[in-house]
Motif scaffolding. Sequence first.
Motif, PDB file in Angstrom:
ATOM      1  N   SER A 103     -14.275 106.563  90.053  1.00  0.00           N
ATOM      2  CA  SER A 103     -13.577 106.334  91.313  1.00  0.00           C
ATOM      3  C   SER A 103     -13.710 107.553  92.219  1.00  0.00           C
ATOM      4  O   SER A 103     -13.534 108.690  91.761  1.00  0.00           O
ATOM      5  CB  SER A 103     -12.096 106.052  91.043  1.00  0.00           C
ATOM      6  N   ARG A 148      -7.355 104.854  83.438  1.00  0.00           N
ATOM      7  CA  ARG A 148      -6.752 105.233  84.721  1.00  0.00           C
ATOM      8  C   ARG A 148      -5.314 104.733  84.809  1.00  0.00           C
ATOM      9  O   ARG A 148      -4.406 105.480  85.203  1.00  0.00           O
ATOM     10  CB  ARG A 148      -7.568 104.672  85.884  1.00  0.00           C
ATOM     11  N   LYS A 149      -5.087 103.491  84.428  1.00  0.00           N
ATOM     12  CA  LYS A 149      -3.742 102.915  84.497  1.00  0.00           C
ATOM     13  C   LYS A 149      -2.765 103.677  83.598  1.00  0.00           C
ATOM     14  O   LYS A 149      -1.662 104.025  84.016  1.00  0.00           O
ATOM     15  CB  LYS A 149      -3.797 101.442  84.093  1.00  0.00           C
ATOM     16  N   CYS A 202     -12.424 102.374  81.375  1.00  0.00           N
ATOM     17  CA  CYS A 202     -12.153 103.290  82.486  1.00  0.00           C
ATOM     18  C   CYS A 202     -10.928 102.835  83.273  1.00  0.00           C
ATOM     19  O   CYS A 202     -10.061 103.659  83.609  1.00  0.00           O
ATOM     20  CB  CYS A 202     -13.361 103.368  83.420  1.00  0.00           C
ATOM     21  N   ARG A 203     -10.837 101.560  83.566  1.00  0.00           N
ATOM     22  CA  ARG A 203      -9.680 101.043  84.323  1.00  0.00           C
ATOM     23  C   ARG A 203      -8.391 101.187  83.513  1.00  0.00           C
ATOM     24  O   ARG A 203      -7.342 101.566  84.049  1.00  0.00           O
ATOM     25  CB  ARG A 203      -9.916  99.594  84.719  1.00  0.00           C
ATOM     26  N   GLU A 245      -8.811  92.957  85.050  1.00  0.00           N
ATOM     27  CA  GLU A 245      -7.973  94.044  85.562  1.00  0.00           C
ATOM     28  C   GLU A 245      -7.219  94.697  84.423  1.00  0.00           C
ATOM     29  O   GLU A 245      -6.667  94.040  83.576  1.00  0.00           O
ATOM     30  CB  GLU A 245      -6.958  93.517  86.580  1.00  0.00           C
ATOM     31  N   TYR A 272     -14.194  98.480  81.537  1.00  0.00           N
ATOM     32  CA  TYR A 272     -12.803  98.061  81.338  1.00  0.00           C
ATOM     33  C   TYR A 272     -11.972  99.237  80.820  1.00  0.00           C
ATOM     34  O   TYR A 272     -10.848  99.454  81.261  1.00  0.00           O
ATOM     35  CB  TYR A 272     -12.731  96.879  80.364  1.00  0.00           C
TER      36      TYR A 272
END
Length: 144
Positions: free
Chosen positions: A52, A22-23, A18-19, A143, A16
């Motif tokens: 990714s 990135r965002k 990592c996402r 997300e 989570y």
Amino acid sequence: MTRIDFHFNTPEKLAYSCRLIRKAYRTKNRLWVYSIDEGQLLQLDRMLWRFSATDFIPHVMHDHPLASKTAVVLSNSLQGSERFTIGIHLGTELPQGFSSFERWIEIVGRDDNDRQLARKRYALLRDQGYPIHHFDQAVQGTEA
């Protein structure tokens, strides 16, 4: 005053993160990822490299010579974080100096111990008057 975000009920805390990294990186923020657990930071470092195939997230450990010029720094200290806008907390205890960030993000897993410690941090921050925002991943999905 620092904005506080609690992202809780995250099923896989580092994935989570990592996402979320990135965002935030895509919006041109500089991020300081804090955990007292060096092993956790090294695992996150490895995950960010493999995260990714199409995204590159430049990141280094805090003791790297390019830390002051890199968008994402992983650290077990807040020393050197003065020019970073977002702090992401993976640890258990609120570090002194967190309020130097515009935004402080608490990542809380589903583990009972993690949740109990997060409740204590939440109460402390609430009692100090910080604006707190909630993001329940059990309701919203995972997300970031």
